[in-house]
Write an enzyme that holds these catalytic residues in place. Structure first.
Site, PDB file in Angstrom:
ATOM      1  N   ASP B  23       3.594 -14.450  21.302  1.00  0.00           N
ATOM      2  CA  ASP B  23       3.456 -15.880  22.167  1.00  0.00           C
ATOM      3  C   ASP B  23       4.432 -15.393  23.333  1.00  0.00           C
ATOM      4  O   ASP B  23       5.557 -15.076  23.260  1.00  0.00           O
ATOM      5  CB  ASP B  23       4.268 -16.870  21.433  1.00  0.00           C
ATOM      6  CG  ASP B  23       3.044 -17.488  20.489  1.00  0.00           C
ATOM      7  OD1 ASP B  23       2.308 -16.921  20.332  1.00  0.00           O
ATOM      8  OD2 ASP B  23       3.466 -18.512  19.917  1.00  0.00           O
ATOM      9  N   LYS B  80      -4.648 -20.965  22.989  1.00  0.00           N
ATOM     10  CA  LYS B  80      -4.917 -22.102  21.975  1.00  0.00           C
ATOM     11  C   LYS B  80      -5.471 -22.924  22.464  1.00  0.00           C
ATOM     12  O   LYS B  80      -5.248 -23.537  23.517  1.00  0.00           O
ATOM     13  CB  LYS B  80      -3.452 -22.440  21.230  1.00  0.00           C
ATOM     14  CG  LYS B  80      -2.770 -21.292  20.594  1.00  0.00           C
ATOM     15  CD  LYS B  80      -1.467 -21.828  19.823  1.00  0.00           C
ATOM     16  CE  LYS B  80      -0.545 -20.807  19.307  1.00  0.00           C
ATOM     17  NZ  LYS B  80      -0.892 -20.166  17.972  1.00  0.00           N
ATOM     18  N   ARG B 164      -0.572 -13.826  -0.147  1.00  0.00           N
ATOM     19  CA  ARG B 164      -0.624 -13.701  -1.614  1.00  0.00           C
ATOM     20  C   ARG B 164      -1.868 -14.417  -2.119  1.00  0.00           C
ATOM     21  O   ARG B 164      -2.215 -14.056  -2.842  1.00  0.00           O
ATOM     22  CB  ARG B 164       0.645 -14.187  -2.386  1.00  0.00           C
ATOM     23  CG  ARG B 164       1.690 -12.965  -2.156  1.00  0.00           C
ATOM     24  CD  ARG B 164       2.768 -12.962  -3.361  1.00  0.00           C
ATOM     25  NE  ARG B 164       3.766 -11.956  -3.007  1.00  0.00           N
ATOM     26  CZ  ARG B 164       4.014 -10.619  -3.488  1.00  0.00           C
ATOM     27  NH1 ARG B 164       2.792 -10.247  -4.433  1.00  0.00           N
ATOM     28  NH2 ARG B 164       4.740  -9.957  -3.364  1.00  0.00           N
ATOM     29  N   GLY B 234       5.256 -15.765  17.017  1.00  0.00           N
ATOM     30  CA  GLY B 234       5.220 -16.802  17.916  1.00  0.00           C
ATOM     31  C   GLY B 234       6.797 -16.813  18.492  1.00  0.00           C
ATOM     32  O   GLY B 234       7.008 -16.166  19.302  1.00  0.00           O
TER      33      GLY B 234
END
EC number: 4.3.3.6
Lengths: 192, 293
Positions: B23, B80, B164, B234
């Protein structure tokens, strides 16, 4: 075919190259440091981001080791897209970008434009009887070819597949299609 | 000559593998990211940590800022849009952004529908917490998936949970008999054809990155060990004490995630990491990962 081929695995689509080799019965070995080159006679440099691959390859002595082995004639190299950029002697507009310099061409990065201009197109490759489906992603082209650089395919008059001795470079991504012909061509070039 | 095909979109995402996407809010930060070896940058007006702190409605960034960042670097530039806000996406496609993140970090524009991403030539990445959510996004045309994690916290725990969960569910799909796939597709709200693809191939049909809370080289390498194809960072870089050094270290950690000696070397002397937030201090409505359907 039998044997082991190295795939530069610092960044990019090295998994697709490994799968392409596997389909030809060849074992792929991931290369991240210079000691991984030992015993190899062929190396594939994948697509990815050429600035990232170039920077990471300069570390841990890998760039120098590959350059030496190619100069000795003991290592064949195949670079696709970002990998092809890394092989070039000159990168137009980016003189500081790390590169191997074993292929006597000036390469133009993103020669067709940004991602929205990326495309697929059938190509005629010298020596292949059927067209080859080329996937071009923010692709480079080869300009100012040196002596001894042979053009194997063109698109709109621009070279997109070139060979110099045991160094092969493509603007497009044969690893993203399941056509094994270009990988097989490289393996034959490398003496498999 | 065919442009904007799904192969071109997913193939482009394949090129990011083993890489770090950072970012950035200014051209200067974008140059630092490129010099560090980032494979792409995400152009933003505010990083998630600031969006969180400042509150209010978070929207697509000013195209002027995005264009300045595109002009500053040679690597791909992402940006975004709000969930469901297809006009923001049309604007980004028009200015030539390389990839669009339909992101829960921004305030959603539609609480029911995501963007029909097949309508665009530019590829999209979307967040997902589990297999069903990932396959719904892919069915809508997403060419790349990332874990949602919990953006702007500097806390990797949610990204780990999502990674996971994704793999656990993929392994479960593989274990099913073919005649059990339809019931499972119904259960997780995913298209049957995609569930069948995962059953046959044992992975998502597109590249899957980690995102949301990654702050250190060790966090990034952890996500690679958990089977992610690469990492988004980010707030973790430009909210830390020494962004240049940390950016470089995270790139090395992803490339050499399986080499503890390199990880130790790059983790040394990085200065202050971003200040993290513990998830139990976040109210339910402050959790960004809950956005998206």
């Amino acid at each position: 075919m039998r044997g082991v081929v190295g795939v530069l695995a610092l960044q990019g689509d090295f998994r697709e190259h490994k799968e392409a080799l596997k389909r030809l019965g060849i074992e792929a070995k991931e290369v991240r440091k210079k000691e991984h080159l030992e015993g190899l006679k062929a190396l594939i440099v994948p697509g990815g981001e050429s600035t990232t691959i170039g920077k990471l390859a300069r570390e841990y002595g890998l760039e120098e080791a590959v350059r030496q082995r190619v100069a000795e004639g003991s290592l064949a190299v195949f670079g696709t897209c970002a990998g092809a950029i890394w092989l070039a002697r000159e990168i137009l507009g980016y003189p500081e970008q790390p590169r191997l310099g074993v292929l006597d061409v000036a390469v133009e990065r993103n020669a067709f434009g940004r991602q929205v201009e990326s495309f697929e197109e059938d190509l005629f490759i010298r020596g292949f009887s059927e067209p080859f489906h080329g996937v071009f992603i923010r692709a480079p082209v080869f300009r100012r070819l040196g002596e001894g650089v042979e053009v194997l395919a063109e698109l709109g008059g621009l070279p997109v597949l070139v060979r110099q001795g045991k160094v092969l470079a493509s603007s497009f991504h044969p690893e993203l299609t399941e056509d094994p012909r270009l990988h097989r061509y490289f393996l034959e070039l490398a003496g498999f | 000559m065919e442009k904007g095909t799904f192969q071109i979109k997913t193939g482009f995402a394949e090129m990011f593998k083993g890489g770090v996407i950072m970012d950035v809010t200014t051209p200067e930060q974008a140059v630092i990211a490129e010099e560090a070896g980032a494979v792409a940058v995400m152009a933003l007006e505010r990083v998630p940590a600031d969006i969180r702190a400042q509150g209010g409605v978070a929207r697509m960034s000013d195209p002027k800022i995005i264009k300045e960042i595109m002009a500053a670097v040679s690597i791909p530039v992402m940006a975004k849009v709000r969930i469901g806000h297809f006009v923001e996406a049309m604007i980004l496609e028009a200015i030539g952004v390389d990839f669009i993140d339909e992101s829960e970090v921004l305030t959603p524009a539609d609480e029911e529908h995501h963007i029909d991403k097949w309508k665009f030539k530019v590829p999209f990445v979307c967040g997902a917490r589990n297999l069903g959510e990932a396959l719904r996004r892919i069915a809508e045309g997403a060419a790349m998936i990332r874990t949602k994690g919990e953006a702007g916290t500097g806390n990797v725990v949610e990204a780990v949970r999502h990674a996971r969960t994704m793999w656990k569910e993929i392994r479960y799909v593989q274990s099913l008999r073919e005649d059990e796939l339809m019931a499972y597709a119904k259960e997780i709200g995913a298209p049957y054809e995609l569930v069948k693809w995962v059953h046959e191939h044992g992975r998502l049909p597109v590249v899957n990155f980690a995102a949301g809370g990654i702050a250190t080289p060790a966090d990034a390498a952890l996500m690679m060990h958990l089977g992610m194809d690469g990492v988004f960072v980010g707030s973790g870089i430009f909210k830390s004490g020494d962004p240049r050094k940390r950016a470089r270290a995270i790139v090395r950690a992803v490339a050499h995630y399986n080499d503890p000696e390199v990880l130790a070397e790059v983790s040394e002397d990085l200065g202050e990491p971003m200040v993290g937030i513990n998830l139990d201090q976040l109210k339910e409505e402050e959790r960004l990962a809950k956005r998206g359907w």
